[in-house]
Write a protein that holds these residues in place. Structure first.
Motif, mmCIF file in Angstrom:
data_model
loop_
_atom_site.group_PDB
_atom_site.id
_atom_site.type_symbol
_atom_site.label_atom_id
_atom_site.label_comp_id
_atom_site.label_asym_id
_atom_site.label_seq_id
_atom_site.Cartn_x
_atom_site.Cartn_y
_atom_site.Cartn_z
ATOM 1 N N VAL A 136 -7.126 23.106 -11.507
ATOM 2 C CA VAL A 136 -6.825 24.538 -11.469
ATOM 3 C C VAL A 136 -7.713 25.175 -10.409
ATOM 4 O O VAL A 136 -8.924 24.923 -10.356
ATOM 5 C CB VAL A 136 -7.070 25.193 -12.837
ATOM 6 C CG1 VAL A 136 -6.812 26.687 -12.761
ATOM 7 C CG2 VAL A 136 -6.203 24.546 -13.896
ATOM 8 N N LEU A 137 -7.104 26.000 -9.535
ATOM 9 C CA LEU A 137 -7.814 26.722 -8.493
ATOM 10 C C LEU A 137 -7.869 28.204 -8.840
ATOM 11 O O LEU A 137 -6.923 28.753 -9.427
ATOM 12 C CB LEU A 137 -7.114 26.554 -7.135
ATOM 13 C CG LEU A 137 -6.811 25.132 -6.663
ATOM 14 C CD1 LEU A 137 -6.090 25.175 -5.326
ATOM 15 C CD2 LEU A 137 -8.070 24.306 -6.551
ATOM 16 N N SER A 172 -10.753 20.389 -13.678
ATOM 17 C CA SER A 172 -10.054 19.219 -13.156
ATOM 18 C C SER A 172 -10.017 18.140 -14.223
ATOM 19 O O SER A 172 -10.919 18.025 -15.056
ATOM 20 C CB SER A 172 -10.752 18.689 -11.901
ATOM 21 O OG SER A 172 -10.160 17.486 -11.477
ATOM 22 N N SER A 173 -8.931 17.328 -14.171
ATOM 23 C CA SER A 173 -8.813 16.226 -15.119
ATOM 24 C C SER A 173 -9.805 15.114 -14.819
ATOM 25 O O SER A 173 -10.123 14.315 -15.703
ATOM 26 C CB SER A 173 -7.378 15.673 -15.090
ATOM 27 O OG SER A 173 -7.064 15.173 -13.804
ATOM 28 N N ASN A 174 -10.318 15.022 -13.574
ATOM 29 C CA ASN A 174 -11.291 13.973 -13.226
ATOM 30 C C ASN A 174 -12.716 14.513 -13.223
ATOM 31 O O ASN A 174 -13.552 14.097 -12.426
ATOM 32 C CB ASN A 174 -10.940 13.364 -11.866
ATOM 33 C CG ASN A 174 -11.052 14.378 -10.733
ATOM 34 O OD1 ASN A 174 -11.201 15.580 -10.988
ATOM 35 N ND2 ASN A 174 -10.971 13.917 -9.513
ATOM 36 N N TRP A 175 -12.988 15.452 -14.122
ATOM 37 C CA TRP A 175 -14.322 16.089 -14.156
ATOM 38 C C TRP A 175 -15.419 15.097 -14.510
ATOM 39 O O TRP A 175 -16.578 15.302 -14.201
ATOM 40 C CB TRP A 175 -14.304 17.244 -15.151
ATOM 41 C CG TRP A 175 -14.027 16.816 -16.572
ATOM 42 C CD1 TRP A 175 -12.811 16.516 -17.106
ATOM 43 C CD2 TRP A 175 -14.974 16.625 -17.632
ATOM 44 N NE1 TRP A 175 -12.907 16.166 -18.413
ATOM 45 C CE2 TRP A 175 -14.250 16.228 -18.781
ATOM 46 C CE3 TRP A 175 -16.348 16.780 -17.727
ATOM 47 C CZ2 TRP A 175 -14.862 15.965 -19.986
ATOM 48 C CZ3 TRP A 175 -16.957 16.521 -18.935
ATOM 49 C CH2 TRP A 175 -16.217 16.110 -20.063
ATOM 50 N N TYR A 208 -12.930 17.116 -8.444
ATOM 51 C CA TYR A 208 -12.479 18.191 -7.564
ATOM 52 C C TYR A 208 -13.242 19.490 -7.784
ATOM 53 O O TYR A 208 -13.148 20.412 -6.964
ATOM 54 C CB TYR A 208 -10.985 18.476 -7.795
ATOM 55 C CG TYR A 208 -10.074 17.321 -7.520
ATOM 56 C CD1 TYR A 208 -8.901 17.143 -8.243
ATOM 57 C CD2 TYR A 208 -10.375 16.409 -6.520
ATOM 58 C CE1 TYR A 208 -8.049 16.088 -7.996
ATOM 59 C CE2 TYR A 208 -9.531 15.338 -6.268
ATOM 60 C CZ TYR A 208 -8.374 15.182 -7.011
ATOM 61 O OH TYR A 208 -7.538 14.136 -6.748
ATOM 62 N N ILE A 209 -13.944 19.616 -8.891
ATOM 63 C CA ILE A 209 -14.566 20.893 -9.263
ATOM 64 C C ILE A 209 -15.560 21.326 -8.184
ATOM 65 O O ILE A 209 -16.420 20.551 -7.741
ATOM 66 C CB ILE A 209 -15.275 20.769 -10.622
ATOM 67 C CG1 ILE A 209 -14.234 20.449 -11.711
ATOM 68 C CG2 ILE A 209 -16.035 22.048 -10.960
ATOM 69 C CD1 ILE A 209 -14.828 20.246 -13.078
ATOM 70 N N GLY A 210 -15.432 22.577 -7.765
ATOM 71 C CA GLY A 210 -16.308 23.142 -6.737
ATOM 72 C C GLY A 210 -15.777 22.992 -5.329
ATOM 73 O O GLY A 210 -16.288 23.631 -4.404
ATOM 74 N N ASN A 211 -14.742 22.145 -5.101
ATOM 75 C CA ASN A 211 -14.188 21.972 -3.758
ATOM 76 C C ASN A 211 -13.234 23.118 -3.429
ATOM 77 O O ASN A 211 -12.591 23.697 -4.304
ATOM 78 C CB ASN A 211 -13.449 20.640 -3.658
ATOM 79 C CG ASN A 211 -14.388 19.453 -3.792
ATOM 80 O OD1 ASN A 211 -15.581 19.578 -3.527
ATOM 81 N ND2 ASN A 211 -13.860 18.313 -4.209
ATOM 82 N N HIS A 212 -13.131 23.415 -2.122
ATOM 83 C CA HIS A 212 -12.257 24.484 -1.644
ATOM 84 C C HIS A 212 -11.030 23.864 -0.987
ATOM 85 O O HIS A 212 -11.142 22.924 -0.179
ATOM 86 C CB HIS A 212 -12.997 25.376 -0.635
ATOM 87 C CG HIS A 212 -14.228 26.025 -1.217
ATOM 88 N ND1 HIS A 212 -14.184 27.173 -1.986
ATOM 89 C CD2 HIS A 212 -15.535 25.667 -1.151
ATOM 90 C CE1 HIS A 212 -15.410 27.501 -2.369
ATOM 91 N NE2 HIS A 212 -16.256 26.589 -1.859
ATOM 92 N N THR A 230 -10.839 14.342 -1.199
ATOM 93 C CA THR A 230 -11.981 13.928 -2.034
ATOM 94 C C THR A 230 -11.891 12.455 -2.411
ATOM 95 O O THR A 230 -12.859 11.706 -2.275
ATOM 96 C CB THR A 230 -12.026 14.783 -3.310
ATOM 97 O OG1 THR A 230 -12.088 16.169 -2.946
ATOM 98 C CG2 THR A 230 -13.246 14.427 -4.149
ATOM 99 N N THR A 231 -10.700 12.020 -2.860
ATOM 100 C CA THR A 231 -10.549 10.639 -3.334
ATOM 101 C C THR A 231 -10.065 9.697 -2.242
ATOM 102 O O THR A 231 -10.215 8.482 -2.374
ATOM 103 C CB THR A 231 -9.548 10.605 -4.498
ATOM 104 O OG1 THR A 231 -8.269 11.065 -4.025
ATOM 105 C CG2 THR A 231 -10.013 11.499 -5.629
#
Length: 618
Positions: free
Chosen positions: A109-110, A119-122, A128-132, A156-157
């Motif tokens: 979610v942004l 993010s589901s991969n927290w 992804y958390i914190g990325n723009h 990211t991945t």
């Protein structure tokens, strides 16, 4: 031996025969090759549709997820308070659970600034958390209120995927964006089991999916510098240079089919029949490369068979000419020729008669089918009218109650008016008469609505007011709604919506859906029906939701089957939803059913919007 020598005067004829023989052999070879290519093309078209269908199914399998995230209250709470760690933890666990159950690559979610807040991969190192992600097209599309679609490499991945995004609104204000990443790796791996080569290229003509890995990140045509700059800015691919495919187009077959010469790593070429299928919903194109070696073999086989055949033909012709020199009986030859002509004419006459008989049989069959279709349409209309009258019969008790109340009041007012006349109180008499007139108008509206609903609907579609049809349906069911104490929550815009339908049949569909919801709410302490609309360009979706027990999963596939009913009473024939679906299809609409996440059933009627308005209710 001297008789076998070719005379000088026949040398030009011999040269002409050799030239004709060469041309005939070329035509035979070309015909054989084209016939084989046509066979490969027919088989390839079917296979190409299968590959395209697997791609569409893979993506559509996850297309519902962005809306699920957008409707989730935990996600909405986090968007309202993005700095709350408790809300973020709850949203992360929810996304992780949904991602595992759905089998998608990842969910996140942004906020409106493009920053991932859940993010589901927290739990993973590459969260992804914190990325723009403001540079991603799926963010830019959702930021302006449109669903986003984008294929690219994850920044990211480093894993490729297809991204689906959807804007999240709160009271018509954008508060965030839901994003789903779908992996196409498993689909690409399954394609490799086939004998053909499959390529998928984006709208920039860059191949990003291929059964042959050396063809990936190749371009079908040169990529301009401006396009390369856009790709770099959006970080769609890790590559920045896209060399052309090692292909030489041998010859085109049609606008979407051509014969390619494809070079391998060693410089060896192989011939393929290449077929292209546009995928407009993704703005992609899919290419199927089928080995065309069989077409070359068919051409060679035609050559090997044609040479002996022509030799035999020419030998027979030579023998005939030699014999003809010795036979001078022109009368016999003429008789043979006339006989051949008679036989040919007789065959032509017989064939003409056969074709006339076949044509007559086809005409008879067409008439029979047209008659059957007319009878089927008439039977369907009778069934719809019978269902409508059955609905009127079921509502008769409520309508009688609605009419008895004003009739009793009119009787009382009439007796009072007589007493007041005897007392010469004309003002009070006038007041009673006004009340009687109002009650008469009310009874007139009830009977007028019943008369309008009971008459047969036509087959001509025209602009219909959606809100007027809803009001008419609710008025006919008003007695039952008040009896069950059902709360009707209509979330409709101020402006009226106009759809393409037939007014009477639209009211019948709405009444069937409302009655179905009222049946589901029998015995509930807080019965509630929510009616709302959504507009998508040329379509208007009317959603009718209730807070009843919902629809059992094993009943959903058969819900619209004729005579299928989940109701325990014996009065239900199980035709309401089946007839509603048939009426909807008749006017280009769609009717679907499902369950809400929070419980209860939801029926969606997707109608064609009308660009113009006209009066449809008297």
């Amino acid at each position: 031996m001297s008789r076998l020598l070719i005379p000088r005067r026949r040398l030009p004829l011999t040269g002409l025969l050799l030239l004709l023989s060469s041309a005939m052999l070329w035509l035979i070879m070309n015909w054989a090759e084209r016939t084989e290519l046509a066979r490969l093309q027919a088989a390839g078209s079917h296979r190409l549709e299968i590959y395209a269908g697997s791609l569409r199914n893979t993506v559509s399998r996850y297309s519902y997820l962005p809306r699920v995230l957008a409707l989730n209250q935990e996600v909405r709470d986090l968007l309202a308070h993005p700095q709350d760690p408790t809300l973020q933890a709850r949203a992360n666990r929810y996304l992780e659970t949904i991602n595992q159950e759905a089998g998608s690559a990842s969910l996140f979610v942004l906020d409106i600034d493009g920053t991932a807040i859940a993010s589901s991969n927290w739990r993973e190192a590459g969260s992804y958390i914190g990325n723009h992600y403001t540079f991603r097209p799926y963010y830019q599309q959702a930021r302006v209120g449109r669903p986003g679609r984008f294929y690219g490499i994850g920044t990211t991945t480093g894993q490729a995927g297809y991204f689906l995004s959807l804007p999240i609104y709160q009271q018509r204000a954008l508060i965030g964006i839901a994003v789903v990443k779908v992996s196409l790796d498993a689909l690409e791996a399954s394609w490799k089991a086939g004998a053909e080569q499959v390529l998928v290229a984006d709208h920039q003509h860059i191949v990003f999916l291929a059964t042959d890995t050396r063809l990936k990140m190749r371009a079908l045509q040169p990529v301009p510098p401006a396009v390369q700059s856009v790709i770099r800015d959006s970080r769609q691919y890790t590559a920045t240079h896209f060399p052309a495919l090692p292909v030489h187009i041998d010859r085109p077959v049609d606008v979407n089919t051509a014969v390619w010469q494809l070079s391998d790593a060693n410089g060896q070429t192989q011939q393929f029949l290449t077929q292209r299928l546009p995928l407009p919903e993704f703005d992609w194109q899919m290419l199927l490369l089928t080995d065309a070696a069989s077409a070359r073999r068919a051409s060679h086989a035609a050559l090997y068979a044609g040479v002996p055949t022509l030799a035999a033909i020419y030998f027979g012709l030579f023998a005939y000419l030699q014999r003809r020199r010795r036979i001078r009986d022109n009368l016999a030859a003429k008789a043979l020729l006339e006989q051949a002509n008679n036989v040919l004419e007789q065959k032509v006459a017989d064939r003409t008669q056969d074709l006339q008989q076949i044509n007559q049989a086809l005409s008879d069959e067409i008439r029979v089918r047209q008659h059957a279709e007319a009878e089927l349409h008439a039977t369907q209309n009778e069934l719809i009218q019978a269902a409508k009258l059955a609905v009127l019969g079921q509502m008769a008790a409520g309508i009688t109650h609605e009419l008895n109340q004003p009739l009793a009041a009119m009787r009382t007012l009439t007796d009072n008016a007589q007493t007041l006349l005897a007392r010469q109180q004309s003002a009070a008499v006038q007041s009673n008469l006004n009340l009687i007139a109002n009650l008469t108008d009310r009874m007139g509206r009830i009977t007028s609505q019943l008369r309008s609903f009971a008459r047969r609907g036509g087959d001509d579609a025209r602009p219909v007011s959606l809100q007027a049809s809803l009001s008419a349906a609710l008025m006919l069911l008003d007695q039952r709604i008040r009896q069950q104490q059902v709360d009707i929550d209509m979330i409709l815009p101020r402006d009226d919506y106009w759809v393409v339908f037939e007014p009477i049949k639209l009211e019948q569909v709405l009444i069937n859906l409302l009655r179905n919801a009222l049946d589901a709410l029998q015995g509930r302490a807080d019965p509630r029906i929510v009616i709302r609309t959504q507009v998508h360009e040329t379509q208007i979706t009317l959603m009718l939701q209730d807070n009843g027990p919902g629809i059992e999963s094993n009943h959903l596939p058969r819900l619209f089957d004729p005579f299928f009913s989940t109701k325990r009473d014996h009065d239900s024939m199980g035709l309401g939803l089946s007839i509603s679906l048939a009426i909807a299809h008749e006017f280009g609409a769609e009717l679907t059913a499902g369950n809400l996440p929070e419980g209860g059933a939801c029926f969606s009627l997707i109608l064609q919007a009308s660009p113009q308005k006209e009066a449809t209710h008297a």
